[in-house]
Design a protein around this motif. Structure first.
Motif, PDB file in Angstrom:
ATOM      1  N   GLY A   1      18.188   1.034  -0.916  1.00  0.00           N
ATOM      2  CA  GLY A   1      19.568   1.408  -0.618  1.00  0.00           C
ATOM      3  C   GLY A   1      19.784   1.934   0.788  1.00  0.00           C
ATOM      4  N   ASP A   2      18.837   1.736   1.686  1.00  0.00           N
ATOM      5  CA  ASP A   2      18.975   2.201   3.066  1.00  0.00           C
ATOM      6  C   ASP A   2      18.362   1.160   4.003  1.00  0.00           C
ATOM      7  N   PHE A   3      19.109   0.086   4.221  1.00  0.00           N
ATOM      8  CA  PHE A   3      18.615  -1.020   5.035  1.00  0.00           C
ATOM      9  C   PHE A   3      18.288  -0.577   6.455  1.00  0.00           C
ATOM     10  N   GLN A   4      19.138   0.253   7.039  1.00  0.00           N
ATOM     11  CA  GLN A   4      18.942   0.673   8.422  1.00  0.00           C
ATOM     12  C   GLN A   4      17.627   1.436   8.592  1.00  0.00           C
ATOM     13  N   SER A   5      17.342   2.353   7.698  1.00  0.00           N
ATOM     14  CA  SER A   5      16.072   3.083   7.777  1.00  0.00           C
ATOM     15  C   SER A   5      14.890   2.145   7.567  1.00  0.00           C
ATOM     16  N   GLY A   6      15.025   1.204   6.646  1.00  0.00           N
ATOM     17  CA  GLY A   6      13.963   0.236   6.412  1.00  0.00           C
ATOM     18  C   GLY A   6      13.683  -0.601   7.647  1.00  0.00           C
ATOM     19  N   LEU A   7      14.740  -1.006   8.342  1.00  0.00           N
ATOM     20  CA  LEU A   7      14.578  -1.777   9.573  1.00  0.00           C
ATOM     21  C   LEU A   7      13.914  -0.936  10.660  1.00  0.00           C
ATOM     22  N   PHE A   8      14.343   0.308  10.776  1.00  0.00           N
ATOM     23  CA  PHE A   8      13.784   1.220  11.778  1.00  0.00           C
ATOM     24  C   PHE A   8      12.298   1.482  11.512  1.00  0.00           C
ATOM     25  N   ILE A   9      11.975   1.814  10.282  1.00  0.00           N
ATOM     26  CA  ILE A   9      10.578   2.098   9.916  1.00  0.00           C
ATOM     27  C   ILE A   9       9.721   0.841  10.045  1.00  0.00           C
ATOM     28  N   GLY A  10      10.248  -0.299   9.585  1.00  0.00           N
ATOM     29  CA  GLY A  10       9.511  -1.553   9.704  1.00  0.00           C
ATOM     30  C   GLY A  10       9.219  -1.905  11.156  1.00  0.00           C
TER      31      GLY A  10
ATOM     32  N   ARG B   1       4.700  -9.209   7.578  1.00  0.00           N
ATOM     33  CA  ARG B   1       4.760  -8.279   8.700  1.00  0.00           C
ATOM     34  C   ARG B   1       5.694  -7.112   8.368  1.00  0.00           C
ATOM     35  N   PRO B   2       5.397  -5.929   8.891  1.00  0.00           N
ATOM     36  CA  PRO B   2       6.241  -4.753   8.625  1.00  0.00           C
ATOM     37  C   PRO B   2       7.699  -4.939   9.033  1.00  0.00           C
ATOM     38  N   ILE B   3       7.964  -5.737  10.062  1.00  0.00           N
ATOM     39  CA  ILE B   3       9.335  -5.952  10.519  1.00  0.00           C
ATOM     40  C   ILE B   3      10.157  -6.717   9.472  1.00  0.00           C
ATOM     41  N   ILE B   4       9.480  -7.428   8.575  1.00  0.00           N
ATOM     42  CA  ILE B   4      10.141  -8.118   7.459  1.00  0.00           C
ATOM     43  C   ILE B   4      10.122  -7.233   6.219  1.00  0.00           C
ATOM     44  N   ILE B   5       8.988  -6.628   5.933  1.00  0.00           N
ATOM     45  CA  ILE B   5       8.828  -5.816   4.724  1.00  0.00           C
ATOM     46  C   ILE B   5       9.734  -4.580   4.753  1.00  0.00           C
ATOM     47  N   GLY B   6       9.800  -3.908   5.903  1.00  0.00           N
ATOM     48  CA  GLY B   6      10.608  -2.691   6.017  1.00  0.00           C
ATOM     49  C   GLY B   6      12.061  -2.884   5.615  1.00  0.00           C
ATOM     50  N   PRO B   7      12.765  -3.862   6.186  1.00  0.00           N
ATOM     51  CA  PRO B   7      14.160  -4.070   5.799  1.00  0.00           C
ATOM     52  C   PRO B   7      14.333  -4.492   4.339  1.00  0.00           C
TER      53      PRO B   7
ATOM     54  N   THR C   1     -12.250  -7.404   7.454  1.00  0.00           N
ATOM     55  CA  THR C   1     -11.070  -7.282   6.607  1.00  0.00           C
ATOM     56  C   THR C   1     -10.192  -6.189   7.190  1.00  0.00           C
ATOM     57  N   PRO C   2      -9.054  -6.566   7.775  1.00  0.00           N
ATOM     58  CA  PRO C   2      -8.183  -5.554   8.365  1.00  0.00           C
ATOM     59  C   PRO C   2      -7.461  -4.769   7.279  1.00  0.00           C
ATOM     60  N   PRO C   3      -6.915  -3.613   7.616  1.00  0.00           N
ATOM     61  CA  PRO C   3      -6.130  -2.852   6.647  1.00  0.00           C
ATOM     62  C   PRO C   3      -4.993  -3.705   6.080  1.00  0.00           C
ATOM     63  N   ASP C   4      -4.616  -3.439   4.853  1.00  0.00           N
ATOM     64  CA  ASP C   4      -3.591  -4.221   4.160  1.00  0.00           C
ATOM     65  C   ASP C   4      -2.207  -3.781   4.633  1.00  0.00           C
ATOM     66  N   VAL C   5      -1.644  -4.542   5.541  1.00  0.00           N
ATOM     67  CA  VAL C   5      -0.368  -4.214   6.160  1.00  0.00           C
ATOM     68  C   VAL C   5       0.772  -4.258   5.143  1.00  0.00           C
ATOM     69  N   VAL C   6       0.711  -5.182   4.199  1.00  0.00           N
ATOM     70  CA  VAL C   6       1.792  -5.326   3.220  1.00  0.00           C
ATOM     71  C   VAL C   6       1.920  -4.060   2.376  1.00  0.00           C
ATOM     72  N   VAL C   7       0.835  -3.638   1.793  1.00  0.00           N
ATOM     73  CA  VAL C   7       0.863  -2.452   0.932  1.00  0.00           C
ATOM     74  C   VAL C   7       1.198  -1.201   1.734  1.00  0.00           C
ATOM     75  N   GLY C   8       0.557  -1.040   2.885  1.00  0.00           N
ATOM     76  CA  GLY C   8       0.814   0.125   3.719  1.00  0.00           C
ATOM     77  C   GLY C   8       2.265   0.204   4.158  1.00  0.00           C
ATOM     78  N   SER C   9       2.820  -0.912   4.590  1.00  0.00           N
ATOM     79  CA  SER C   9       4.205  -0.926   5.057  1.00  0.00           C
ATOM     80  C   SER C   9       5.192  -0.690   3.922  1.00  0.00           C
ATOM     81  N   ALA C  10       4.981  -1.364   2.806  1.00  0.00           N
ATOM     82  CA  ALA C  10       5.916  -1.240   1.689  1.00  0.00           C
ATOM     83  C   ALA C  10       5.932   0.174   1.125  1.00  0.00           C
ATOM     84  N   LEU C  11       4.754   0.721   0.861  1.00  0.00           N
ATOM     85  CA  LEU C  11       4.707   2.063   0.276  1.00  0.00           C
ATOM     86  C   LEU C  11       5.184   3.135   1.247  1.00  0.00           C
ATOM     87  N   ALA C  12       4.763   3.024   2.498  1.00  0.00           N
ATOM     88  CA  ALA C  12       5.185   4.025   3.481  1.00  0.00           C
ATOM     89  C   ALA C  12       6.690   3.976   3.698  1.00  0.00           C
ATOM     90  N   THR C  13       7.260   2.782   3.749  1.00  0.00           N
ATOM     91  CA  THR C  13       8.709   2.660   3.924  1.00  0.00           C
ATOM     92  C   THR C  13       9.451   3.224   2.727  1.00  0.00           C
TER      93      THR C  13
END
Length: 152
Positions: A41-50, A28-34, A67-79
């Motif tokens: 090197g920016d945990f706070q932004s990662g948490l916010f974006i996630g 989930r993005p809430i885990i991947i973002g942080p 097949t839903p969009p790939d949340v893992v790849v989208g979240s990781a790269l966008a963050t």
């Protein structure tokens, strides 16, 4: 360079865990973002974006053969891109969804390629070659890992 590799490796492991280890909601993005934020090197932004991306994909569920969009790849790269460039939420969202859709197409391609391993496993099972069945199954899993690592 090291950050990019670490983001790709962690994302690929999260992707792989959600496919073979059961559903622990690590994808989930809430885990991947942080996690990506910590690597970048920016945990706070990662948490916010996630958290914001979690709101976008909160109700996303693959039902039946969809097949839903790939949340893992989208979240990781966008963050990672948002942290690296200092982009706004709108830009992050504009990046995350197309990236996730492209990764979805790659995932469908991997499924198509994995049918070759399934047929190989069937042939090995008919011969009683259980080691061949095991190798065929792990080769398919390895293909998922390598292509998810490359799509990062």
């Amino acid at each position: 360079m090291l950050q990019g590799f670490l983001v790709a490796a962690v994302s690929a492991l999260i992707y792989l865990e959600s496919r073979i280890g059961g559903q622990h909601m690590l994808d989930r993005p809430i885990i991947i973002g942080p996690v990506v934020g910590l690597i970048m090197g920016d945990f706070q932004s990662g948490l916010f974006i996630g958290g914001q991306l979690e709101l976008v994909w909160m109700g996303l569920v693959g039902i039946g053969t969809s097949t839903p969009p790939d949340v893992v790849v989208g979240s990781a790269l966008a963050t990672a891109l948002a942290i690296k460039t200092g982009a706004t939420y709108e830009t992050t969202l504009a990046l995350a969804i197309p990236i996730a859709l492209l990764a979805q197409l790659v995932s469908i391609g991997v499924c198509i390629l994995n049918t070759a391993f399934a047929h190989k496993a069937d042939a090995c099972a008919e011969k009683g070659d259980y080691r061949g069945v095991e190798v065929s199954n792990w080769l398919g899993t390895g293909l998922y890992f390598i292509l998810s690592l490359n799509s990062q």
